[in-house]
Enzyme design. Structure first.
Site, PDB file in Angstrom:
ATOM      1  N   GLY A 339       5.118 -80.088 106.975  1.00  0.00           N
ATOM      2  CA  GLY A 339       5.932 -81.207 107.425  1.00  0.00           C
ATOM      3  C   GLY A 339       5.776 -81.680 108.854  1.00  0.00           C
ATOM      4  O   GLY A 339       6.499 -82.593 109.253  1.00  0.00           O
ATOM      5  N   GLY A 341       3.119 -83.230 110.121  1.00  0.00           N
ATOM      6  CA  GLY A 341       2.127 -84.311 110.184  1.00  0.00           C
ATOM      7  C   GLY A 341       2.764 -85.665 110.449  1.00  0.00           C
ATOM      8  O   GLY A 341       3.917 -85.922 110.072  1.00  0.00           O
ATOM      9  N   CYS A 344       3.796 -87.309 107.297  1.00  0.00           N
ATOM     10  CA  CYS A 344       4.491 -86.431 106.334  1.00  0.00           C
ATOM     11  C   CYS A 344       5.953 -86.802 106.194  1.00  0.00           C
ATOM     12  O   CYS A 344       6.614 -87.102 107.184  1.00  0.00           O
ATOM     13  CB  CYS A 344       4.463 -84.987 106.807  1.00  0.00           C
ATOM     14  SG  CYS A 344       2.839 -84.345 107.007  1.00  0.00           S
ATOM     15  N   GLY A 378      -1.450 -80.218 111.828  1.00  0.00           N
ATOM     16  CA  GLY A 378      -0.502 -81.334 111.812  1.00  0.00           C
ATOM     17  C   GLY A 378       0.377 -81.409 113.047  1.00  0.00           C
ATOM     18  O   GLY A 378       0.639 -80.417 113.730  1.00  0.00           O
ATOM     19  N   ARG A 424      -3.059 -92.722 105.577  1.00  0.00           N
ATOM     20  CA  ARG A 424      -1.996 -92.407 104.624  1.00  0.00           C
ATOM     21  C   ARG A 424      -1.935 -90.914 104.348  1.00  0.00           C
ATOM     22  O   ARG A 424      -2.949 -90.203 104.403  1.00  0.00           O
ATOM     23  CB  ARG A 424      -2.212 -93.167 103.318  1.00  0.00           C
ATOM     24  CG  ARG A 424      -3.451 -92.746 102.556  1.00  0.00           C
ATOM     25  CD  ARG A 424      -3.679 -93.651 101.352  1.00  0.00           C
ATOM     26  NE  ARG A 424      -4.793 -93.185 100.536  1.00  0.00           N
ATOM     27  CZ  ARG A 424      -5.324 -93.862  99.545  1.00  0.00           C
ATOM     28  NH1 ARG A 424      -4.858 -95.064  99.241  1.00  0.00           N
ATOM     29  NH2 ARG A 424      -6.308 -93.369  98.828  1.00  0.00           N
ATOM     30  N   GLY A 425      -0.747 -90.430 104.034  1.00  0.00           N
ATOM     31  CA  GLY A 425      -0.564 -89.026 103.679  1.00  0.00           C
ATOM     32  C   GLY A 425      -1.234 -88.751 102.340  1.00  0.00           C
ATOM     33  O   GLY A 425      -1.288 -89.628 101.472  1.00  0.00           O
ATOM     34  N   MET A 426      -1.758 -87.541 102.201  1.00  0.00           N
ATOM     35  CA  MET A 426      -2.369 -87.176 100.918  1.00  0.00           C
ATOM     36  C   MET A 426      -1.293 -87.000  99.847  1.00  0.00           C
ATOM     37  O   MET A 426      -1.586 -86.948  98.660  1.00  0.00           O
ATOM     38  CB  MET A 426      -3.192 -85.891 101.067  1.00  0.00           C
ATOM     39  CG  MET A 426      -4.461 -86.086 101.874  1.00  0.00           C
ATOM     40  SD  MET A 426      -5.618 -87.207 101.093  1.00  0.00           S
ATOM     41  CE  MET A 426      -6.467 -86.073  99.986  1.00  0.00           C
ATOM     42  N   GLY A 427      -0.040 -86.895 100.286  1.00  0.00           N
ATOM     43  CA  GLY A 427       1.060 -86.827  99.330  1.00  0.00           C
ATOM     44  C   GLY A 427       1.732 -88.176  99.149  1.00  0.00           C
ATOM     45  O   GLY A 427       2.802 -88.269  98.550  1.00  0.00           O
ATOM     46  N   ARG A 439     -10.271 -87.576  90.003  1.00  0.00           N
ATOM     47  CA  ARG A 439     -10.523 -86.234  89.486  1.00  0.00           C
ATOM     48  C   ARG A 439     -10.486 -86.162  87.977  1.00  0.00           C
ATOM     49  O   ARG A 439     -11.175 -85.366  87.366  1.00  0.00           O
ATOM     50  CB  ARG A 439      -9.515 -85.255  90.075  1.00  0.00           C
ATOM     51  CG  ARG A 439     -10.222 -84.050  90.626  1.00  0.00           C
ATOM     52  CD  ARG A 439      -9.336 -83.238  91.519  1.00  0.00           C
ATOM     53  NE  ARG A 439      -9.060 -83.910  92.756  1.00  0.00           N
ATOM     54  CZ  ARG A 439      -7.852 -84.012  93.276  1.00  0.00           C
ATOM     55  NH1 ARG A 439      -6.833 -83.474  92.675  1.00  0.00           N
ATOM     56  NH2 ARG A 439      -7.669 -84.641  94.394  1.00  0.00           N
TER      57      ARG A 439
HETATM   58  P1  XMP Z   1      -1.363 -85.379 111.676  1.00  0.00           P
HETATM   59  O1  XMP Z   1      -0.075 -85.171 112.439  1.00  0.00           O
HETATM   60  O2  XMP Z   1      -2.548 -84.877 112.411  1.00  0.00           O
HETATM   61  O3  XMP Z   1      -1.196 -84.471 110.363  1.00  0.00           O
HETATM   62  O4  XMP Z   1      -1.491 -86.801 111.248  1.00  0.00           O
HETATM   63  C1  XMP Z   1      -2.228 -84.278 109.448  1.00  0.00           C
HETATM   64  C2  XMP Z   1      -1.835 -83.177 108.488  1.00  0.00           C
HETATM   65  O5  XMP Z   1      -0.703 -83.556 107.693  1.00  0.00           O
HETATM   66  C3  XMP Z   1      -0.756 -82.911 106.428  1.00  0.00           C
HETATM   67  N1  XMP Z   1      -0.579 -83.927 105.393  1.00  0.00           N
HETATM   68  C4  XMP Z   1       0.576 -84.179 104.770  1.00  0.00           C
HETATM   69  N2  XMP Z   1       1.767 -83.552 104.832  1.00  0.00           N
HETATM   70  N3  XMP Z   1       2.654 -85.112 103.290  1.00  0.00           N
HETATM   71  C5  XMP Z   1       2.815 -84.023 104.074  1.00  0.00           C
HETATM   72  O6  XMP Z   1       3.915 -83.463 104.125  1.00  0.00           O
HETATM   73  C6  XMP Z   1       1.477 -85.787 103.158  1.00  0.00           C
HETATM   74  O7  XMP Z   1       1.373 -86.774 102.458  1.00  0.00           O
HETATM   75  C7  XMP Z   1       0.388 -85.282 103.940  1.00  0.00           C
HETATM   76  N4  XMP Z   1      -0.896 -85.664 104.049  1.00  0.00           N
HETATM   77  C8  XMP Z   1      -1.469 -84.815 104.949  1.00  0.00           C
HETATM   78  C9  XMP Z   1      -2.098 -82.196 106.342  1.00  0.00           C
HETATM   79  O8  XMP Z   1      -1.862 -80.838 106.586  1.00  0.00           O
HETATM   80  C10 XMP Z   1      -2.887 -82.866 107.443  1.00  0.00           C
HETATM   81  O9  XMP Z   1      -3.921 -82.057 107.953  1.00  0.00           O
END
Ligand code: XMP
Length: 523
Positions: A339, A341, A344, A378, A424-427, A439
């Site tokens: 959390g 990131g 995130c 993160g 964008r977040g991977m989640g 996939r």
């Molecule tokens: P920063 O702060 O460098 O963080 O932009 C990148 C890291 O965030 C994680 N990550 C996520 N965490 N939801 C999350 O809670 C997401 O959608 C998500 N996407 C990425 C991951 O660890 C990344 O390296």
């Protein structure tokens, strides 16, 4: 004699990690909640070294890794990271085949060789070439000419790519094959730049060298300006991160995919990771939001059994128990961060996660026992955060800091005169959908999770990775100089912390001035 040692008068205020974090155990602390105390120093920032070992066979020359996210790391980013001494983790929101070729691109990268030069065909008009230059905003006008089978036919020189010749065909204007300077790929040898350098010295006025295979198919282009830039950069302090065969290092994220019965799809996973290993991948990362689970542990065990020597990164966790679990399953390096990131929303959506400095301390106390390394993943927004993170970890994993770089996937978009790139977040819903679709081989597969845990956002375009890393590295080296640490081991040993009040936090940033130029890497 002047005092060069610590004074016991400082001790109640500035405490080492093992005193400071247990004394603050009731509160989760992140980067801005703490600051590091300086120490007597004889170390100049430029004399510090930043190399780090993440696993027995995984060494970096700078402790920085680009995130396995689909808006951050594909081959271009991974190449740039490795050239600067770091590591890129290729994301997994693509088909297995695509990921294999992304890894191959990094492993086969020859610095200075443009592997897929922009080409034109003999049947095109000069006018078409001019339109292409205009549309794609190319800053160059000389192009190799190849036929439909990829065979070299000649070179279209910038001198003839002019509007007055627009109606001429490329075939009428090109310098014919017999007069074009070429070199066979195999003649480039182990040091292609030195070979090309020699060629340009011996061929006065020639600025481009085309590389062909034994069937005379074009397989690359080397330019004099690139050779000169690289020769100049070779004097740089931090060398590229390479494997034993002198190839750039590269990592790839792998997902714990399941079969129709909900079990780990071992066959697919082993086949794919086997392919990655064949292509020379240096490390795989089992990247998930919750690494302290049966599924992730099982995946790490499967990989460790099948590939005993392959470095494995696994995560993410925020507890000592999580580190112990993944270490026992066979991981070499463990990603810490739930959390923090910039994209995130896990903490808001699921109500879980630990502020990053506390999480790093808790995890690092177990990593020392288990002899695994910790990666701070993160929440990094500035070089000072990296210095703080490195007091408790072996490297940092960054997404947002690199997402606006030229080397990140995706196009630059202009909004109200400013340039941005998507991040964008991977989640996030969109990324999860893209991942599932790729996939599982169909397009409209619904996202696996109902509640997204990441947002879709924009980052201001910030130029090249080289430039961003130069600023980050400069900051890390300054921090080390302030602590009198000549390497990362000393940084970890010497760090002393104190909490910062909200007023102290305001004091830490520029205040009471009208800022004309920010010191931010993105500016
Ligand atoms: P920063 O702060 O460098 O963080 O932009 C990148 C890291 O965030 C994680 N990550 C996520 N965490 N939801 C999350 O809670 C997401 O959608 C998500 N996407 C990425 C991951 O660890 C990344 O390296």
């Amino acid at each position: 004699m002047a005092a060069t040692r610590n004074s016991s008068l400082d001790d109640p205020f500035y405490q080492p990690a093992d005193k400071f974090f247990p004394a603050n155990s009731k509160i989760g602390l992140t980067f801005d909640d703490i600051t590091l105390a300086t120490l007597y120093s004889e170390i100049l920032p430029r004399d510090t070294t930043l190399d780090t070992t993440l696993a027995e066979k995984l060494h970096l020359n700078i402790p920085v890794i680009s995130s396995d996210m689909d808006t951050v790391t594909e081959s271009r980013m991974a190449i740039a990271m490795a050239l600067n001494g770091g590591l890129g983790l290729i994301h997994y929101n693509m088909t297995d085949r695509e990921q294999l070729s992304e890894v191959s691109r990094v492993k086969n990268h020859v610095h200075g060789l443009i592997q897929e030069p922009i080409q034109v065909s003999p049947g095109q008009f000069i006018g078409d070439v001019l339109a292409m230059i205009d549309q794609k905003k190319f800053a160059f006008g000389t192009f190799p000419v190849v036929d439909e089978k990829g065979k070299l036919v000649g070179l279209l020189s910038g001198h003839v790519v002019k509007p007055r010749y627009a109606k001429m065909k490329v075939s009428e204007a090109l310098t014919p094959r017999s007069q074009v300077h070429t070199i066979m790929r195999k003649e480039l040898g182990k040091d292609p730049i030195a070979r090309a350098d020699k060629f340009f010295t011996e061929h006065l006025g020639i600025h481009k060298l085309l590389v062909v295979d034994d069937k005379d198919k074009l397989c690359g282009l080397i330019t004099l300006s690139d050779v000169e830039r690289i020769t100049h950069e070779r004097a740089a302090q931090f060398k590229p991160a390479r494997d034993a065969n002198f190839h750039l290092i590269c990592g790839a994220a792998v997902s714990a995919t399941r079969n129709a019965f909900g079990e780990l799809d071992k066959k697919r996973i082993l086949e794919h990771v086997g392919g990655l290993v064949e292509r020379g991948v240096d490390v795989v990362a089992v990247s998930t939001a919750h690494g302290h689970t049966k599924g992730v542990g099982g995946m790490v065990r499967v990989l460790r059994d099948a590939f005993p020597k392959l470095p494995i990164i696994a995560g993410n966790v925020t507890s000592a128990a999580g580190v112990e679990f993944l270490a026992d399953c066979g991981a070499d390096a463990i990603k810490v961060g739930q959390g923090p990131g910039s994209i995130c929303t896990t903490r808001m959506v699921a109500g879980v996660g630990i502020p990053q400095m506390t999480a790093l301390y808790v995890c690092s106390s177990m990593s020392a026992k288990k002899k695994v390394s910790i990666l701070a993943d993160g929440g990094i927004t500035k070089s000072g955060d990296i210095v703080k993170a490195l007091t408790l970890s072996s490297a940092v994993v960054c997404g947002g800091i690199f997402a606006g770089c030229n080397e990140a996937p995706g196009d630059v978009v202009e909004i109200s005169g400013k340039l941005y790139k998507q991040y964008r977040g991977m989640g996030s819903f969109a990324a999860m959908k893209a991942g599932s679709a790729a996939r599982y081989g169909h397009e409209k597969n619904p996202a696996q999770k109902v509640a997204p845990e990441g947002v879709e956002a924009l980052k201001e375009a910030c130029g090249s990775v080289d430039r961003v890393l130069a600023q980050l590295i400069g900051g890390i080296q300054s921090g080390m100089g302030y602590l009198g640490a000549k390497n990362l081991e000393q940084l970890r040993a010497k760090a002393r912390y104190i909490r910062v009040s909200p007023a102290g936090m305001r004091e830490a940033a520029p205040h009471d001035v009208v800022e004309l130029k920010t010191g931010n890497v993105e500016s």
